[in-house]
Design a protein around this motif. Sequence first.
Motif, PDB file in Angstrom:
ATOM      1  N   MET A  89       0.849  -1.200   0.000  1.00 10.61           N
ATOM      2  CA  MET A  89       0.000   0.000   0.000  1.00 10.61           C
ATOM      3  C   MET A  89       0.882   1.247   0.000  1.00 10.61           C
ATOM      4  O   MET A  89       1.919   1.290   0.659  1.00 10.61           O
ATOM      5  N   SER A  90       0.474   2.257  -0.745  1.00  6.69           N
ATOM      6  CA  SER A  90       1.209   3.518  -0.756  1.00  6.69           C
ATOM      7  C   SER A  90       1.043   4.213   0.592  1.00  6.69           C
ATOM      8  O   SER A  90       0.066   3.991   1.316  1.00  6.69           O
ATOM      9  N   LEU A  91       1.995   5.067   0.915  1.00  2.53           N
ATOM     10  CA  LEU A  91       1.898   5.838   2.142  1.00  2.53           C
ATOM     11  C   LEU A  91       0.916   6.991   1.948  1.00  2.53           C
ATOM     12  O   LEU A  91       0.015   7.210   2.766  1.00  2.53           O
ATOM     13  N   MET A  92       1.068   7.708   0.827  1.00  5.30           N
ATOM     14  CA  MET A  92       0.177   8.828   0.543  1.00  5.30           C
ATOM     15  C   MET A  92      -0.084   8.885  -0.946  1.00  5.30           C
ATOM     16  O   MET A  92       0.820   8.664  -1.752  1.00  5.30           O
ATOM     17  N   ARG A  93      -1.330   9.206  -1.306  1.00  7.09           N
ATOM     18  CA  ARG A  93      -1.712   9.292  -2.714  1.00  7.09           C
ATOM     19  C   ARG A  93      -2.455  10.592  -2.964  1.00  7.09           C
ATOM     20  O   ARG A  93      -3.272  11.030  -2.151  1.00  7.09           O
ATOM     21  N   ILE A  94      -2.160  11.189  -4.103  1.00  5.48           N
ATOM     22  CA  ILE A  94      -2.891  12.343  -4.613  1.00  5.48           C
ATOM     23  C   ILE A  94      -3.486  11.899  -5.943  1.00  5.48           C
ATOM     24  O   ILE A  94      -2.749  11.566  -6.872  1.00  5.48           O
ATOM     25  N   ASP A  95      -4.794  11.856  -6.024  1.00  5.10           N
ATOM     26  CA  ASP A  95      -5.470  11.351  -7.228  1.00  5.10           C
ATOM     27  C   ASP A  95      -6.288  12.453  -7.891  1.00  5.10           C
ATOM     28  O   ASP A  95      -7.298  12.909  -7.331  1.00  5.10           O
TER      29      ASP A  95
END
Length: 253
Positions: free
Chosen positions: A1-7
Amino acid sequence: MSLMRIDNVSFGYGPGRRVLEDVSLEIAPGDTIGLVGESGSGKTTLLRLLLGLARPDSGRITFEGTPLDPRDRAFMRRFRRQAQVVFQDPYSSLDPRQKIFSIIAEPLRSLRVEGDHARLVGETLEAVGLDASAAGRYPHQFSGGQRQRIAIARAIVAGPRLLLADEAVSALDLTTRIRIVELLERLSRRMSLLFVSHDVGVVAALCRRIVILEKGRIAEAGETAAVLANPRHPYTQRLLASVPRLTTKEASS
């Protein structure tokens, strides 16, 4: 899993003042990412969104899969412990009325971190290259580079998993800048780092991945070495032609 995502995030300060447009970015555990762009490119605005200081007009920002919602106080307290920031100016970012111990221990108090705060502050000061005895002094007794080390100590004392650095070396002289970059490189071995800068050269020395932001849009992104060796976007090419580079060879000379 990614730590932080901006979508697919877009944001503006009002009608006709769009600052970010359809920005997507993933920060994985252990990542070192340089976010590069000229003044007005949207770097600081994106950082504000990542810190939960503003909400995107559209798109989504998540931390470990959970939406970043500034209205959720319990989540934001947990998030603040996991993500901390270092700002540009080491002179204005420290309260001159407080001793260094109080400055560095503030996140421990506000985030309700248990344990021996005096021990944690002393160990953190040593981790950033300062003597533990510095805790009893005031900010004005330190140089600019030492103050930035103190600001970094405040950011990492609670053990975050993500460090956001906003132009963290641009206010420093060249020799001090190199030393702070070396410190951030060491710290990045135990936490993820998003380094916001207008200086491609510093990013080349520090970050494994690079994201080029132009007028609120991502112009180019990828492995730093690959992007710098073969820049495809005209904006990246212009940046490389205009910004002095800080190379590993220069840093060691």
